[in-house]
Each structure stands twice: as C-alpha cells, then as structure tokens.
Motif scaffolding. Structure first.
Motif, mmCIF file in Angstrom:
data_model
loop_
_atom_site.group_PDB
_atom_site.id
_atom_site.type_symbol
_atom_site.label_atom_id
_atom_site.label_comp_id
_atom_site.label_asym_id
_atom_site.label_seq_id
_atom_site.Cartn_x
_atom_site.Cartn_y
_atom_site.Cartn_z
ATOM 1 N N GLY A 1 -3.379 4.686 -5.021
ATOM 2 C CA GLY A 1 -2.284 4.161 -4.185
ATOM 3 C C GLY A 1 -2.432 2.656 -4.015
ATOM 4 O O GLY A 1 -3.410 2.073 -4.496
ATOM 5 N N LYS A 2 -1.482 2.007 -3.322
ATOM 6 C CA LYS A 2 -1.593 0.561 -3.084
ATOM 7 C C LYS A 2 -2.927 0.242 -2.411
ATOM 8 O O LYS A 2 -3.293 0.883 -1.439
ATOM 9 C CB LYS A 2 -0.450 0.109 -2.167
ATOM 10 C CG LYS A 2 -0.583 -1.335 -1.683
ATOM 11 C CD LYS A 2 0.492 -1.649 -0.647
ATOM 12 C CE LYS A 2 0.202 -2.828 0.247
ATOM 13 N NZ LYS A 2 -1.112 -3.024 0.772
ATOM 14 N N MET A 3 -3.678 -0.715 -2.958
ATOM 15 C CA MET A 3 -4.933 -1.110 -2.314
ATOM 16 C C MET A 3 -4.570 -1.708 -0.960
ATOM 17 O O MET A 3 -3.778 -2.633 -0.879
ATOM 18 C CB MET A 3 -5.703 -2.127 -3.167
ATOM 19 C CG MET A 3 -7.086 -2.437 -2.607
ATOM 20 S SD MET A 3 -8.072 -3.610 -3.582
ATOM 21 C CE MET A 3 -8.733 -2.592 -4.869
ATOM 22 N N LYS B 1 4.093 -7.283 -3.782
ATOM 23 C CA LYS B 1 5.383 -6.633 -3.999
ATOM 24 C C LYS B 1 5.908 -5.890 -2.760
ATOM 25 O O LYS B 1 7.119 -5.806 -2.539
ATOM 26 C CB LYS B 1 5.209 -5.640 -5.155
ATOM 27 C CG LYS B 1 6.481 -5.166 -5.774
ATOM 28 C CD LYS B 1 6.160 -4.343 -7.011
ATOM 29 C CE LYS B 1 7.381 -3.582 -7.467
ATOM 30 N NZ LYS B 1 7.021 -2.603 -8.498
ATOM 31 N N ASP B 2 4.990 -5.354 -1.952
ATOM 32 C CA ASP B 2 5.428 -4.597 -0.774
ATOM 33 C C ASP B 2 6.215 -5.469 0.202
ATOM 34 O O ASP B 2 6.903 -4.950 1.071
ATOM 35 C CB ASP B 2 4.219 -3.967 -0.063
ATOM 36 C CG ASP B 2 3.213 -5.003 0.419
ATOM 37 O OD1 ASP B 2 2.764 -5.831 -0.397
ATOM 38 O OD2 ASP B 2 2.883 -5.009 1.616
ATOM 39 N N GLN B 3 6.100 -6.787 0.048
ATOM 40 C CA GLN B 3 6.767 -7.679 0.992
ATOM 41 C C GLN B 3 8.185 -8.062 0.586
ATOM 42 O O GLN B 3 8.891 -8.729 1.345
ATOM 43 C CB GLN B 3 5.939 -8.958 1.169
ATOM 44 C CG GLN B 3 4.615 -8.721 1.861
ATOM 45 C CD GLN B 3 4.806 -8.184 3.257
ATOM 46 O OE1 GLN B 3 5.571 -8.746 4.037
ATOM 47 N NE2 GLN B 3 4.153 -7.091 3.581
ATOM 48 N N ASP C 1 7.417 3.496 3.702
ATOM 49 C CA ASP C 1 6.083 3.762 3.159
ATOM 50 C C ASP C 1 5.029 3.631 4.257
ATOM 51 O O ASP C 1 4.092 4.424 4.330
ATOM 52 C CB ASP C 1 5.796 2.774 2.010
ATOM 53 C CG ASP C 1 4.427 2.986 1.388
ATOM 54 O OD1 ASP C 1 4.197 4.098 0.874
ATOM 55 O OD2 ASP C 1 3.585 2.069 1.433
ATOM 56 N N GLU C 2 5.197 2.624 5.107
ATOM 57 C CA GLU C 2 4.210 2.422 6.169
ATOM 58 C C GLU C 2 4.278 3.528 7.218
ATOM 59 O O GLU C 2 3.251 3.919 7.782
ATOM 60 C CB GLU C 2 4.386 1.025 6.788
ATOM 61 C CG GLU C 2 3.872 -0.042 5.802
ATOM 62 C CD GLU C 2 4.206 -1.468 6.171
ATOM 63 O OE1 GLU C 2 3.720 -2.376 5.493
ATOM 64 O OE2 GLU C 2 4.975 -1.678 7.135
ATOM 65 N N ILE C 3 5.469 4.038 7.465
ATOM 66 C CA ILE C 3 5.593 5.180 8.381
ATOM 67 C C ILE C 3 4.844 6.382 7.795
ATOM 68 O O ILE C 3 4.111 7.077 8.488
ATOM 69 C CB ILE C 3 7.079 5.517 8.643
ATOM 70 C CG1 ILE C 3 7.710 4.419 9.501
ATOM 71 C CG2 ILE C 3 7.218 6.883 9.321
ATOM 72 C CD1 ILE C 3 9.218 4.523 9.659
ATOM 73 N N ASP D 1 -1.440 -12.383 6.856
ATOM 74 C CA ASP D 1 -2.065 -11.070 6.719
ATOM 75 C C ASP D 1 -2.277 -10.488 8.112
ATOM 76 O O ASP D 1 -2.449 -11.224 9.081
ATOM 77 C CB ASP D 1 -3.434 -11.211 6.033
ATOM 78 C CG ASP D 1 -3.344 -12.069 4.789
ATOM 79 O OD1 ASP D 1 -3.002 -11.542 3.734
ATOM 80 O OD2 ASP D 1 -3.579 -13.300 4.892
ATOM 81 N N ARG D 2 -2.333 -9.162 8.162
ATOM 82 C CA ARG D 2 -2.637 -8.519 9.440
ATOM 83 C C ARG D 2 -4.156 -8.466 9.631
ATOM 84 O O ARG D 2 -4.873 -8.133 8.682
ATOM 85 C CB ARG D 2 -2.123 -7.078 9.420
ATOM 86 C CG ARG D 2 -0.643 -6.977 9.127
ATOM 87 C CD ARG D 2 -0.090 -5.664 9.585
ATOM 88 N NE ARG D 2 -0.757 -4.484 9.027
ATOM 89 C CZ ARG D 2 -0.647 -3.273 9.553
ATOM 90 N NH1 ARG D 2 0.058 -3.089 10.656
ATOM 91 N NH2 ARG D 2 -1.241 -2.242 8.987
ATOM 92 N N PRO D 3 -4.652 -8.766 10.846
ATOM 93 C CA PRO D 3 -6.096 -8.626 11.071
ATOM 94 C C PRO D 3 -6.475 -7.173 11.329
ATOM 95 O O PRO D 3 -6.814 -6.779 12.445
ATOM 96 C CB PRO D 3 -6.355 -9.529 12.288
ATOM 97 C CG PRO D 3 -5.049 -9.573 13.006
ATOM 98 C CD PRO D 3 -3.961 -9.361 11.999
HETATM 99 MG MG MG Z 1 0.095 -3.918 4.759
#
Ligand code: MG
Ligand code: ATP
Length: 320
Positions: free
Chosen positions: A191-193, A148-150, A111-113, A9-11
């Motif tokens: 949206g995605k949590m 799923k995003d991964q 999506d992240e952009i 996970d990202r901190p």
């Molecule tokens: Mg993320």
C-alpha cells in the motif's frame, strides 16, 4: 514568474523514503531558487485520530528530519499550524467557497477514512483540505512539491483561489503541484508508504532496523528476479526502492540479480537504502533538540508576519 514554494507534513511519525522521493528532494533543490515555506501540519494530525498523541516529540523529530535531508533554515521558513492563528481565520471565508458535495467526493479523504482509527468520521476530515488551501494561499504559494495523494487537495486550493478572486478581486495566484521522482512510493505491504500505517522505512531508522524491515517484506516464490510491476508487484516495489536509492533502472538491477532469488534481492535493497541514507542519518545524529526548537520559533515568527498581511488583504477585499 517569481514562485513561492510551500509544502508540509503531518507530525505523526518519522519521515520515510516516500517523503524523500515524493517531496523532500524537490524541496532541497527549490530552496536555492525560491522562497520556501515548510509546514508542520500539527492541527491536521487530528483528522484521522481522536488525540494528537506525542505531538511535541513528533514535531521536534520532523524538524530534525528536515535538517538532516538538507533543508536549510537560513533559506526555508519552517513553521507549525498551531502557532499561526491567522491560518484558522482564513479557513472561514474559504469554507464558504466550496460546496459540501465537493468536499464529500475527494478521493484522498475517502482513502484516509478507510485507514482511519476513528469509529466516527469527524467534520475536520472533510474540511481539512480547505484548511490546507489556507496553508498554501496565506503565503501566496505557487509551487507545491507533493506526492500523488495530494493532487485532489491541490485542486481544492486552486478552486478556493479561483472563486475568491472571482468574488472579491484578484488576491491569490493559482498554485501548481510539483511531483517528485516517485509520486507514490509503495510501502513494504504494497500500500502507499505512510508514517501511520506501519509499512515505512524511516529516514532515521538504524541500519539494523532497516535490514529487519526489508527482511519481512513480502516477495513471491519465483527464484528468477524480474521487473514486472503488474504481475509481480512486491518484487517490483523492492526493485523500485533500490533503483531510486542507487539512481539506476529497476529492470537493470533485476537482470543483475537474475536467479539470486529473494535473498539476494533483499540484500541489494538493504545495502542500497542504508548506503543512500548514511549521510542523512549521520547529519541527524549531530543535531540537538535545542537547535530544532530555536529554528521553529524563528520560522513561526516569520510565517505569522506573512499570514497577518494576507488576512488583512482578505478582510479588505471582502469589505470587512
Ligand atoms: Mg498522509
Ligand atoms: P500519515 O500516514 O500520518 O498521513 P504520510 O506518510 O501520509 O503520513 P503526510 O505527512 O500525510 O505523510 O504527507 C506529507 C507529504 O509526503 C505529502 O506531500 C505526501 O504527498 C508525501 N508523501 C507521503 N507518502 C508518500 C509516498 N508513499 N510516496 C510519495 N509521496 C508521499
């Protein structure tokens, strides 16, 4: 086959219910069966923002969240990117294995952009999925419990492993994604949590904070509560949340709430979430930051030894 499990996970903030039902629950189950590596992906924080922010605090809190949900440092190796320089060295040969257009069409990156706080998109945004391939492959990870995003990133890791093996000989196994009970839990805005999108219920939030968040969640004007994901997404999402926490079918909960309306629905959800998280929150309150730092130092050491061995194998395979 003897699986090796890696995930991370990202901190960027506290872990939330999406993490729990997307990945954490599987990690806790898998740690009894296979070696488990859990990565605090600190270098990945600066993919979608200019500065790492309160990275040290978030790192410690992430570790406390892991311990609180039941990840056992006697079984799991918990480590961070910035402590393993060999991971960055793996990035270079791995980058040579993928094309620019392959990196450009990754849907999760797109999506992240769209949700990024940066005015310009950095090179890291396009290349971090390859760094993530190094995260998975350095320990020869085979099973990756993720949301799923991964999935697109897992495809990159498989591509890197396959092409490396084709060019230089069989070094890496092909990793597989493992989906949780809820591969894409939605947040309170539909949206995605996400930790960074202000729409999450944190595992470490207080009961009152949880109640306040759920009170603000959107519903609709119909009094009779029904579970219709297409037509009534906001109501369905709340029912899904309560259902996951109670281990019950959302449609059945809807029937019980009946014409109790949004007020009853939100009461049911709040009670379900708070009840479910009570033992996690209790355990978290008993842990100290000193525990977290010691566990991370030990995990970093173990992970680094593993990375040194893999990097050596890669250099030999490539003929350096
Ligand atoms: Mg993320
Ligand atoms: P950020 O907004 O900072 O990117 P995040 O909430 O997306 O945070 P990550 O650290 O990026 O969390 O993701 C960690 C893991 O949790 C990944 O395996 C990801 O697939 C999973 N995950 C994150 N959000 C959800 C969600 N809403 N539902 C299911 N799994 C999720």
């Amino acid at each position: 086959m003897n699986d090796v499990v890696l995930t991370g996970d990202r901190p960027t903030g506290p872990l939330h219910l999406g993490h729990y039902f997307g990945s954490l629950a599987n990690r806790v189950l898998l740690q009894d069966l296979h070696p488990l590596y859990v990565l605090i992906a600190d270098y990945q924080v600066i993919t979608d923002r200019d500065l790492p922010g309160e990275i040290r605090r978030h790192t410690t809190e992430l570790l406390l969240d892991y311990l609180a949900v039941g990840i056992d440092p006697a079984k799991a190796t918990i480590f961070q990117h910035s402590a393993i320089p060999e991971l960055n060295q793996l990035l270079l040969p791995f980058l040579s294995l993928v094309s620019v257009s392959e990196l450009g069409r990754n849907p999760t990156v797109k999506d992240e952009i769209a949700h990024s706080s940066q005015s310009a998109v950095s090179g890291l945004m396009f290349t971090y999925p390859v760094h993530q391939a190094a995260d998975i492959l350095f320990c020869k990870g085979t099973l990756v419990p993720v949301g799923k995003d991964q999935l697109p990133h897992l495809e990159v890791a498989r591509l890197v492993a396959r092409r490396f093996n084709e060019r230089y000989g069989a070094v890496f196994p092909l990793p597989e994604a493992m989906m949780g009970a809820q591969p894409l839990l939605k947040g309170l805005d539909g949206g995605k949590m996400s930790k960074s999108r202000g729409n999450a219920i944190a595992l470490s939030a207080t009961e009152d904070e949880t109640a306040a968040l759920i009170r603000k969640a959107r519903t609709d004007a119909e009094r009779l509560i029904t579970f219709e994901e297409e037509r009534r997404p906001e109501v369905a999402n709340l029912l899904t949340l309560a259902g996951l926490c109670l281990g019950r079918a959302p449609a059945e909960l809807a029937e019980e709430i009946g014409d109790g309306g949004a007020v009853t629905l939100k009461r049911v959800v709040t009670e379900a979430v708070n009840e479910f998280l009570r033992p996690v929150r209790k355990r978290r309150a008993e842990l100290s930051e000193g525990d977290a730092r010691r566990i991370l130092a030990e995990g970093n050491e173990r992970a680094r030894e593993r990375a040194v061995r893999t990097l050596e194998e890669v250099r030999v395979a490539m003929g350096f």
